[in-house]
Design a protein around this motif. Structure first.
Motif, PDB file in Angstrom:
ATOM      1  N   LEU A 129     -88.942 -24.929  -6.108  1.00  0.00           N
ATOM      2  CA  LEU A 129     -88.131 -26.130  -5.949  1.00  0.00           C
ATOM      3  C   LEU A 129     -88.454 -26.739  -4.602  1.00  0.00           C
ATOM      4  O   LEU A 129     -88.539 -26.029  -3.602  1.00  0.00           O
TER       5      LEU A 129
ATOM      6  N   ASP B 144     -80.102 -28.197 -10.400  1.00  0.00           N
ATOM      7  CA  ASP B 144     -81.479 -27.847 -10.761  1.00  0.00           C
ATOM      8  C   ASP B 144     -81.763 -26.386 -10.435  1.00  0.00           C
ATOM      9  O   ASP B 144     -82.409 -25.678 -11.207  1.00  0.00           O
TER      10      ASP B 144
ATOM     11  N   PHE C 258     -83.061 -30.348  -2.844  1.00  0.00           N
ATOM     12  CA  PHE C 258     -82.927 -30.304  -4.298  1.00  0.00           C
ATOM     13  C   PHE C 258     -81.458 -30.296  -4.669  1.00  0.00           C
ATOM     14  O   PHE C 258     -80.593 -30.056  -3.827  1.00  0.00           O
TER      15      PHE C 258
END
Length: 124
Positions: A104, A112, A108
């Motif tokens: 990631l 997610d 972020f």
């Protein structure tokens, strides 16, 4: 809320981020163990046997890439899923070199991260 009792190890040198990860993951019913460096990463992970590892790229003293390589080369630890997180533009390439299962890019959304976590832990 029902506890799923999965343990997540978070490696990040930013204490504020560690606190946020702990709060958010615990709110979802996970147990959380945090570390501000990746020194003796094999021993640390062996000691707690996490179900998932979140690894930052820029972490003292060896860095996340080397730490993940160490874990993935260890027979007892290589199957623990690792999510690699970094603000680097080439996070995908670094994660691949490290041997991480997913990556990631920072910043972020926690949703997610949670989706990736649930996917890797087979929690739907």
């Amino acid at each position: 809320m029902e506890k799923n009792s999965k343990l997540i190890a978070v490696f990040d040198d930013d204490q504020d981020l560690l606190n946020i990860f702990r709060f958010l993951f615990e709110d979802e019913g996970f147990e959380v163990q945090t570390f501000q460096n990746c020194d003796q990463v094999v021993e640390k992970v062996n000691a707690i046997s996490p179900d998932l590892i979140l690894m930052d790229n820029w972490i003292p003293s060896t860095g996340g890439e080397f730490a993940v390589q160490q874990l993935k080369s260890h027979a007892d630890l290589k199957n623990i899923p690792v999510i690699y997180v970094s603000a680097n533009n080439d996070v995908k390439e670094i994660a691949a070199r490290a041997g991480a299962d997913r990556f990631l890019a920072k910043p972020f959304e926690f949703d997610d991260l949670l989706a990736l976590t649930n996917e890797l832990l087979h929690l739907k």
